[in-house]
Write an enzyme that holds these catalytic residues in place. Structure first.
Site, PDB file in Angstrom:
ATOM      1  N   GLU A  94       0.824  -1.223   0.000  1.00 54.72           N
ATOM      2  CA  GLU A  94       0.000   0.000   0.000  1.00 54.72           C
ATOM      3  C   GLU A  94       0.855   1.270   0.000  1.00 54.72           C
ATOM      4  OE1 GLU A  94      -3.043   0.387  -0.525  1.00 54.72           O
ATOM      5  OE2 GLU A  94      -4.116  -1.449   0.046  1.00 54.72           O
TER       6      GLU A  94
ATOM      7  N   GLU B 246      -3.972 -10.498  -0.323  1.00 48.46           N
ATOM      8  CA  GLU B 246      -4.826 -10.441   0.870  1.00 48.46           C
ATOM      9  C   GLU B 246      -6.235 -10.767   0.422  1.00 48.46           C
ATOM     10  OE1 GLU B 246      -4.488  -6.656   2.963  1.00 48.46           O
ATOM     11  OE2 GLU B 246      -2.332  -6.636   2.620  1.00 48.46           O
TER      12      GLU B 246
HETATM   13  C1  IPT Z   1      -5.159  -3.721   3.523  1.00 49.29           C
HETATM   14  C2  IPT Z   1      -3.767  -3.610   4.059  1.00 49.29           C
HETATM   15  O1  IPT Z   1      -2.836  -4.000   3.095  1.00 49.29           O
HETATM   16  C3  IPT Z   1      -3.539  -4.422   5.291  1.00 49.29           C
HETATM   17  O2  IPT Z   1      -2.349  -3.995   5.879  1.00 49.29           O
HETATM   18  C4  IPT Z   1      -4.683  -4.265   6.237  1.00 49.29           C
HETATM   19  O3  IPT Z   1      -4.784  -2.938   6.615  1.00 49.29           O
HETATM   20  C5  IPT Z   1      -5.933  -4.657   5.550  1.00 49.29           C
HETATM   21  O4  IPT Z   1      -6.158  -3.831   4.458  1.00 49.29           O
HETATM   22  C6  IPT Z   1      -7.143  -4.498   6.417  1.00 49.29           C
HETATM   23  O5  IPT Z   1      -7.034  -5.089   7.643  1.00 49.29           O
HETATM   24  S1  IPT Z   1      -5.460  -2.234   2.655  1.00 49.29           S
HETATM   25  C7  IPT Z   1      -7.167  -2.040   2.460  1.00 49.29           C
HETATM   26  C8  IPT Z   1      -7.428  -0.612   2.076  1.00 49.29           C
HETATM   27  C9  IPT Z   1      -7.702  -2.927   1.404  1.00 49.29           C
END
Ligand code: IPT
Length: 956
Positions: free
Chosen positions: A409, A485
């Site tokens: 990010e 993710e």
């Molecule tokens: C995404 C991040 O990469 C991760 O660090 C964590 O914050 C997660 O979200 C949520 O728990 S970024 C999100 C804007 C998709």
């Protein structure tokens, strides 16, 4: 005026005096471990006068602090949690004057001086200056990166002093905006390491494997001349630096983590290397290791300990690896920084595919429109390169690492492209990952986070929308796809795992992904009475905080597996067991290993009670293959109940990560349907009374059943919203539910019709202020033996624009009810889109044990597929509920509104009742806390439904 000593805090530089990064190797050179108690002084600002670094300084008034450790978790300042936002004004490279600073001093004894030695810091958050015996060695940034300083000439036999000044904030903080607690100080090991004359210097191992020929090629490069030996490989003092062909070698994979031990020696230093041979490639748009496509069943892992924060110890790291392996997880993304180096040793040894991520995130620029984002500002280029170089150099020799990730990010820009370029030149053996490169121009895999099932499927089919340029589009269409993710495991959830896994398995381009995330970052706290709970954002007086968004792990903060982890284990199961007329088909979904480590068994149960069991003879199945075995001759000849066959696969013998008998896979198959209504539970007899029940003449509610006083069932549509219902970063349901008023329904009795053997109660259920509602008909009839049957018809009217939380009956039982025994799915909780892990059986749990203590209270504990349930007090008196054919059930000592209002589990106080929900259905969970909501097939939409239960009073 005294001058302040501080690392330059507003600069694009990354440090000074630091030695070039090198691979982490432990050698026979002398090491002095400097962990332990250090003298410590904390200041709320960076401006304390200089002088404390000098030997003569009087630190007798200072405190002591544990190193490694975070000062906020040892009584200085307070932890603070923000997800994206910087907790200081965004004006790079400056930070505010409020800059908590820790001064550290530590004396240590040496029995001799060292000509050459380095002081190594494995992690200091965030910027620090270091002195030895009063002389400045340099300063550094890069909280999760190693810093080494030359110290040799300054050391002497006897007492020596190391002093450190560390600041919470520095320009580097702009590059370290990961979604986690802001925690500072020397939080990883500190050591003094001798560098002998003629030492090895940096070591770079390349151990390639050619799957076609089975041959390996070993190249070990060192700074000076060195030789290699390995009896197993027939190498005796072979000069390092050359490519050594090894005709026949066993490759390393996460499933078969074969390591060879090599002795590496230079004139002045020796070490043992653990080498794994393997080759990573992309062929036909597929991610491959040793020529074979692999499927990543991964998790994102932050380092977390509920008392020590990001301070890791051997036991905790091993616990993570063991838990992951036990739950069929085969891959880890080290979100979002290089982990403690020993974690990677464990990944090599136990076998986990690792995506090693650089310590980089500039997410806080996003809410500012990405203006001045360092990623595209040439002044920050050296810092970006510094970070990736230190990342790759430290960890480059680990076979477990299969990709480098530039960070997380951080938008996009030329500095990220330059990092990728540097990695491609330095280590062409591993692909580069970075999700933020949305056109995948400088990366080697196409990566997305939280893409919906539909989007993942489109990508699987190669039907994604075009990238920005024709060239990028052509490049990206040739890349494998990873979800770096997905399935945000916040609170109760994630839902929809099974459907993601099906997509990953169906489309060759999809290489799997990494669930967000491994563990809740809850901080252990105690109530005044001493009950433990886990603190989250806002619990520490933060001015800015993102609340419980820091609790989104598959494991609770104390590493108790959450229901989400249990579900994931089943979904990730690398075996498929299917039942057909032909027999039992067993597929081995591993990518490399056969199943000869497993033993198989079967069991038949009749209404949940064991009938027969035995071993199942299953030949070893090679990776990717399947076999068909016959059914055991096991079905009971006479049975009134439902009979199920369960087949299980467990480890034949103990491994490093699990005991013998650890279950890896299972499946169930229904052999026979019930032929009679379910048997009342053994030992309990129905209570027969002529005057069976009392009803409230005004509302028609049941008030007594046999000897059981209760407040009888009526329609309930509400559940305490889950984090996914709240859907902060997805499709929220909860605000709509609350606006409609589902948590405050009113009941109006329309009619009570009394017949000889039946009572019909008609009512309308609706929230204040709107004209939509539900017409409900409760029809009670007496059962021939004892008890009542309740048939319910619900017909919605008006506009119900979103799925309903639940639809079913709520009744109140006496507080003496303490135990639930049921036949249905269990033993754990389950929801419409998260029930792979539960199996049909007969279970018995206390009411308190049915609750899942999510650190932020919310709906939990639902049991699905319940055929019958018996709720009893300590004498065995109570209520038998039977369903036609199944219901969902929750039982708790507080109401849904209590659960909704609670902020920590310790807020929940038992009321003088047990609240029993018997549901036709609940809506699924989804992952809208960050990502897509509940899939349409798991949504409970308002529509006419009818269902029935029997309520029978029982006595022990
Ligand atoms: C995404 C991040 O990469 C991760 O660090 C964590 O914050 C997660 O979200 C949520 O728990 S970024 C999100 C804007 C998709």
């Amino acid at each position: 005026m005294m001058t302040a000593v501080a690392a330059p805090l507003a600069t694009f530089e990354t440090g000074s005096g630091r030695l070039p990064p090198r691979a982490r190797t432990s050698t026979d050179a002398a090491v002095v471990n400097l962990n332990g108690q250090w003298q410590f002084r904390w200041s709320p600002t960076a401006g304390q006068p200089a002088g404390f670094q000098n030997e003569g300084f009087d630190d007798s008034g200072w405190d002591e602090i544990a190193v490694p450790g975070h000062w906020q978790l040892q009584g200085y300042g307070a932890p603070a949690y923000t997800n994206v936002r910087y907790p200081f004004p965004v004006e790079p490279p400056f930070v505010a004057d409020e800059n908590p600073t820790g001064d550290y001093r530590r004396w240590f004894d040496l029995d001799r001086g060292f000509d050459e030695a380095v002081l190594r810091f494995d992690g200091v958050d965030s910027a620090f200056t270091v002195w030895c015996n009063g002389i400045e060695l340099g300063w550094s940034t890069g909280s999760r990166l190693t810093s080494e300083f030359a110290v040799g000439g300054l050391l002497r036999p006897g007492r020596n002093l190391v002093a450190v000044r560390a600041h919470q904030w520095s320009s580097a903080s702009y590059l370290e905006d990961q979604d986690m607690w802001w925690l500072s100080g020397i939080f990883r090991d500190v050591s003094l390491i001798e560098r002998p004359a003629g030492g090895l210097g940096d070591v770079f191992v390349s151990a390639d494997y050619d799957a076609e020929t089975g041959a390996g090629t070993l190249t070990v490069r060192t700074d000076g001349a060195a030789t290699l030996s390995c009896a197993e490989l027939g190498l005796v003092s072979v000069p390092a630096g050359e490519a050594i062909p090894i005709p026949d070698v066993q490759p390393w994979t996460a499933e078969t983590p074969r390591l060879y031990r090599l002795a590496l020696a230079s004139a002045g230093e020796r070490t043992e290397l653990r080498v794994g041979f393997r080759r990573i490639s992309t062929e036909d748009g597929q991610f491959r290791v040793n020529g074979r496509p692999v499927l990543l069943r991964g998790v994102n892992r932050h380092e977390w300990h509920p008392e020590r924060g990001r301070v890791m110890d051997a036991e905790t790291m091993l616990a993570d690896v063991r838990l992951m392996k036990q739950h069929n997880i085969n891959a880890v993304r080290t979100s979002h920084y290089p982990p403690h180096p020993d974690f990677l040793e464990l990944c090599d040894e136990y076998g986990l595919w690792v995506v090693l991520e650089c310590d980089l995130e500039t997410h806080g620029f996003e809410p500012n429109g990405w203006r001045n984002n360092p990623s595209d500002d040439p002044r920050w280029l050296p810092a970006y390169l510094d970070r990736i170089e230190r990342t790759v150099e430290r960890d480059k020799n680990h076979p477990s690492i299969i990709m480098w990730s530039l960070g997380n990010e951080s938008g996009s820009g030329q500095n990220l492209a330059a990092m990728a370029d540097w990695v491609h030149r330095r280590d062409p053996s591993r692909p580069v990952h970075y999700e933020g490169d949305q056109n995948s121009e400088y990366v080697d895999v196409y990566s997305r986070m939280y893409a919906s099932h539909a989007e993942v499927e489109a990508i699987g089919k190669g039907l994604e929308p075009a990238a920005a340029t024709e060239q990028a589009d052509r490049h990206r269409r040739g890349l494998p796809f990873v979800q770096c993710e997905y399935a945000h495991a916040m609170g109760n959830g994630p839902g929809g795992l099974t459907e993601y896994q099906q997509l990953f398995e169906n489309y060759p381009r999809l290489m799997g992904g990494f669930v967000w995330e491994w563990i809740d970052h809850g901080i252990s706290q105690r109530t005044p009475e001493g009950t433990e709970y886990f603190g989250y954002g806002g619990d520490f007086g933060e001015e800015l905080s993102d609340g419980n968004f820091v609790l989104d792990g598959l494991a609770f903060a104390d590493r108790t597996p959450s229901p989400g982890l249990i579900e994931l284990k089943k979904v990730f199961e690398p075996l498929r067991i299917g039942f057909s007329a032909e027999g039992i088909r067993i597929e081995n979904h591993r990518d490399f290993a056969a199943t000869d480590d497993l033993r198989w068994s079967w069991q038949v149960t009749d209404e949940g009670l064991p009938v027969s069991a035995g071993e199942l003879d299953v030949p070893a199945i090679p990776a990717g293959a399947s076999t068909l075995v016959g059914y055991p001759a096991a079905a009971p000849s006479e049975s009134s109940g439902e009979c199920w066959l369960t087949v299980r696969a467990e480890l034949r013998s103990a491994t490093g990560w699990a005991e013998a008998g650890h279950e890896l896979g299972w499946a169930q198959h229904r052999l026979s349907a019930p032929t009679q209504p379910p048997a009342p539970v053994a030992g309990a007899v129905p209570v027969r009374r002529p005057e069976l029940a009392d009803f409230d003449p005004l509302t028609g509610r049941l008030l007594r059943l046999g000897d059981l006083a209760l407040l009888g069932p009526r329609l309930d549509l509400w559940r305490a919203p889950t984090d996914n219902d709240r859907g902060e970063h997805g499709e929220p349901l909860e605000p709509v539910w609350r606006a409609l008023g589902l948590h405050r329904m009113r009941h109006r009795t329309v009619a009570i019709e009394v017949e000889a053997q039946a009572i019909t109660v008609r009512s309308r259920v609706a929230p204040a202020s709107i004209d939509a509602g539900f017409a409900v008909c409760y029809r009670w009839t007496a059962l021939p033996e004892a008890g009542l049957r309740l048939a319910v018809e619900v017909v919605p009217d008006g506009d119900w624009p979103v799925p309903l939380p639940r639809l079913g009956l709520l009744l109140r039982l006496p507080a003496a009810i303490s135990t639930l025994e049921w036949f249905g799915c269990g033993p754990g909780e389950a929801y419409a889109d998260s029930h792979a892990a539960v199996r049909i059986g007969r279970y018995r749990l206390g009411i308190d044990e049915l609750q899942t203590p999510y650190a932020y209270p919310q709906e939990n504990g639902n049991r699905r597929g319940v055929r019958w349930a018996r709720l009893t007090d300590e004498h065995g008196d109570g209520l038998l509920v039977t369903a036609e054919p199944t219901i969902e059930l929750t039982a708790r000592r507080w109401t849904s509104n209590d659960l909704d209002a609670a902020r920590h589990p310790t807020d929940l106080r038992p009321r003088d009742a047990v609240y029993l929900n018997l549901d036709f259905a609940q809506t699924g969970l989804g992952t809208a806390s960050c990502g897509p909501g509940v899939l349409p097939e798991h949504q409970l939409l308002a529509r006419p439904v009818s269902f029935a239960v029997c309520l029978v009073p029982v006595a022990g």
